[in-house]
Motif scaffolding. Structure first.
Motif, PDB file in Angstrom:
ATOM      1  N   THR A   1      25.069  31.535  35.713  1.00 42.61           N
ATOM      2  CA  THR A   1      26.418  31.699  35.178  1.00 42.61           C
ATOM      3  C   THR A   1      26.635  33.180  34.891  1.00 42.61           C
ATOM      4  O   THR A   1      25.678  33.979  34.910  1.00 42.61           O
ATOM      5  N   ALA A   2      27.858  33.544  34.575  1.00 44.95           N
ATOM      6  CA  ALA A   2      28.158  34.937  34.220  1.00 44.95           C
ATOM      7  C   ALA A   2      27.336  35.356  33.006  1.00 44.95           C
ATOM      8  O   ALA A   2      26.774  36.454  32.970  1.00 44.95           O
TER       9      ALA A   2
ATOM     10  N   SER B   1      42.319  47.591  38.243  1.00 49.92           N
ATOM     11  CA  SER B   1      43.546  46.789  38.239  1.00 49.92           C
ATOM     12  C   SER B   1      43.292  45.305  38.446  1.00 49.92           C
ATOM     13  O   SER B   1      44.198  44.489  38.299  1.00 49.92           O
ATOM     14  N   ALA B   2      42.056  44.941  38.783  1.00 47.30           N
ATOM     15  CA  ALA B   2      41.736  43.534  39.024  1.00 47.30           C
ATOM     16  C   ALA B   2      41.736  42.751  37.713  1.00 47.30           C
ATOM     17  O   ALA B   2      41.422  43.283  36.647  1.00 47.30           O
ATOM     18  N   THR B   3      42.080  41.501  37.815  1.00 49.89           N
ATOM     19  CA  THR B   3      42.049  40.605  36.670  1.00 49.89           C
ATOM     20  C   THR B   3      40.648  40.023  36.549  1.00 49.89           C
ATOM     21  O   THR B   3      40.106  39.489  37.508  1.00 49.89           O
ATOM     22  N   ILE B   4      40.082  40.158  35.368  1.00 44.93           N
ATOM     23  CA  ILE B   4      38.748  39.613  35.112  1.00 44.93           C
ATOM     24  C   ILE B   4      38.927  38.220  34.531  1.00 44.93           C
ATOM     25  O   ILE B   4      39.605  38.052  33.514  1.00 44.93           O
ATOM     26  N   LEU B   5      38.342  37.230  35.187  1.00 47.11           N
ATOM     27  CA  LEU B   5      38.473  35.865  34.698  1.00 47.11           C
ATOM     28  C   LEU B   5      37.828  35.731  33.315  1.00 47.11           C
ATOM     29  O   LEU B   5      36.881  36.448  32.997  1.00 47.11           O
ATOM     30  N   PRO B   6      38.358  34.855  32.481  1.00 44.78           N
ATOM     31  CA  PRO B   6      37.910  34.763  31.086  1.00 44.78           C
ATOM     32  C   PRO B   6      36.406  34.592  30.884  1.00 44.78           C
ATOM     33  O   PRO B   6      35.832  35.244  30.005  1.00 44.78           O
ATOM     34  N   ALA B   7      35.739  33.764  31.677  1.00 46.43           N
ATOM     35  CA  ALA B   7      34.298  33.563  31.492  1.00 46.43           C
ATOM     36  C   ALA B   7      33.518  34.847  31.771  1.00 46.43           C
ATOM     37  O   ALA B   7      32.539  35.155  31.092  1.00 46.43           O
ATOM     38  N   VAL B   8      33.971  35.614  32.747  1.00 48.99           N
ATOM     39  CA  VAL B   8      33.321  36.878  33.092  1.00 48.99           C
ATOM     40  C   VAL B   8      33.574  37.897  31.987  1.00 48.99           C
ATOM     41  O   VAL B   8      32.654  38.586  31.536  1.00 48.99           O
ATOM     42  N   ARG B   9      34.808  37.980  31.538  1.00 50.59           N
ATOM     43  CA  ARG B   9      35.139  38.927  30.468  1.00 50.59           C
ATOM     44  C   ARG B   9      34.350  38.603  29.196  1.00 50.59           C
ATOM     45  O   ARG B   9      33.840  39.494  28.521  1.00 50.59           O
TER      46      ARG B   9
ATOM     47  N   MET C   1      51.863  35.965  46.688  1.00 50.88           N
ATOM     48  CA  MET C   1      51.188  37.100  46.055  1.00 50.88           C
ATOM     49  C   MET C   1      49.684  36.848  46.002  1.00 50.88           C
ATOM     50  O   MET C   1      49.242  35.730  45.794  1.00 50.88           O
ATOM     51  N   HIS C   2      48.929  37.913  46.181  1.00 52.77           N
ATOM     52  CA  HIS C   2      47.474  37.830  46.039  1.00 52.77           C
ATOM     53  C   HIS C   2      47.070  38.749  44.899  1.00 52.77           C
ATOM     54  O   HIS C   2      47.445  39.910  44.876  1.00 52.77           O
ATOM     55  N   ALA C   3      46.339  38.217  43.983  1.00 54.23           N
ATOM     56  CA  ALA C   3      45.874  39.024  42.863  1.00 54.23           C
ATOM     57  C   ALA C   3      44.395  39.321  43.055  1.00 54.23           C
ATOM     58  O   ALA C   3      43.643  38.478  43.539  1.00 54.23           O
ATOM     59  N   ASP C   4      44.009  40.523  42.700  1.00 50.78           N
ATOM     60  CA  ASP C   4      42.596  40.857  42.707  1.00 50.78           C
ATOM     61  C   ASP C   4      41.975  40.235  41.474  1.00 50.78           C
ATOM     62  O   ASP C   4      42.411  40.496  40.350  1.00 50.78           O
ATOM     63  N   LEU C   5      40.971  39.408  41.699  1.00 50.32           N
ATOM     64  CA  LEU C   5      40.289  38.723  40.603  1.00 50.32           C
ATOM     65  C   LEU C   5      38.808  39.051  40.632  1.00 50.32           C
ATOM     66  O   LEU C   5      38.216  39.172  41.696  1.00 50.32           O
ATOM     67  N   ILE C   6      38.239  39.180  39.462  1.00 49.54           N
ATOM     68  CA  ILE C   6      36.791  39.313  39.348  1.00 49.54           C
ATOM     69  C   ILE C   6      36.301  38.009  38.752  1.00 49.54           C
ATOM     70  O   ILE C   6      36.561  37.712  37.585  1.00 49.54           O
ATOM     71  N   ASP C   7      35.617  37.234  39.597  1.00 46.54           N
ATOM     72  CA  ASP C   7      35.093  35.956  39.130  1.00 46.54           C
ATOM     73  C   ASP C   7      33.580  36.060  38.982  1.00 46.54           C
ATOM     74  O   ASP C   7      32.983  37.131  39.165  1.00 46.54           O
ATOM     75  N   GLN C   8      32.974  34.944  38.671  1.00 50.18           N
ATOM     76  CA  GLN C   8      31.534  34.903  38.439  1.00 50.18           C
ATOM     77  C   GLN C   8      30.756  35.386  39.666  1.00 50.18           C
ATOM     78  O   GLN C   8      29.801  36.149  39.542  1.00 50.18           O
ATOM     79  N   ASP C   9      31.174  34.979  40.852  1.00 45.97           N
ATOM     80  CA  ASP C   9      30.488  35.398  42.076  1.00 45.97           C
ATOM     81  C   ASP C   9      30.589  36.907  42.285  1.00 45.97           C
ATOM     82  O   ASP C   9      29.641  37.544  42.740  1.00 45.97           O
ATOM     83  N   ASP C  10      31.736  37.473  41.958  1.00 49.15           N
ATOM     84  CA  ASP C  10      31.899  38.927  42.074  1.00 49.15           C
ATOM     85  C   ASP C  10      30.959  39.657  41.122  1.00 49.15           C
ATOM     86  O   ASP C  10      30.328  40.642  41.485  1.00 49.15           O
ATOM     87  N   LEU C  11      30.882  39.167  39.891  1.00 51.07           N
ATOM     88  CA  LEU C  11      29.998  39.778  38.899  1.00 51.07           C
ATOM     89  C   LEU C  11      28.550  39.717  39.370  1.00 51.07           C
ATOM     90  O   LEU C  11      27.846  40.728  39.355  1.00 51.07           O
TER      91      LEU C  11
END
Length: 85
Positions: free
Chosen positions: A28-29, A59-67, A2-12
């Motif tokens: 950093t974020a 629908s993407a999951t936002i990583l905790p540091a970004v959120r 499975m591949h999940a859509d993630l929003i990480d620091q680089d995406d932000l």
């Protein structure tokens, strides 16, 4: 697999840069969000608000540091900006 859509620091950082916000390399974020809210004008605030809304309702999951950076920096600054407008 499975591949999940993630929003990480680089995406932000990429999304903020795409909107025209400048920030130091390796930010950093939290630092990126702080740079984005400095000197907000109406047009930039509208674009930032739309980006945040899309991220939070998508629908993407936002990583905790970004959120956390969004919650601590972007949301209060946007609320304050639009409250004054």
């Amino acid at each position: 697999m499975m591949h999940a859509d993630l929003i990480d620091q680089d995406d932000l950082l990429g999304q903020l840069r795409a909107l025209g916000f400048e920030m130091p390399a390796g930010a950093t974020a939290e630092q990126a969000c702080e740079c984005a809210v400095r000197g907000l004008d109406r047009g930039r605030a509208q674009a930032l608000r739309k980006m945040v809304e899309q991220m939070l309702t998508g629908s993407a999951t936002i990583l905790p540091a970004v959120r956390q950076a969004i919650d601590r920096t972007l949301l209060p600054a946007l609320a304050q900006h639009f409250k004054q407008a």
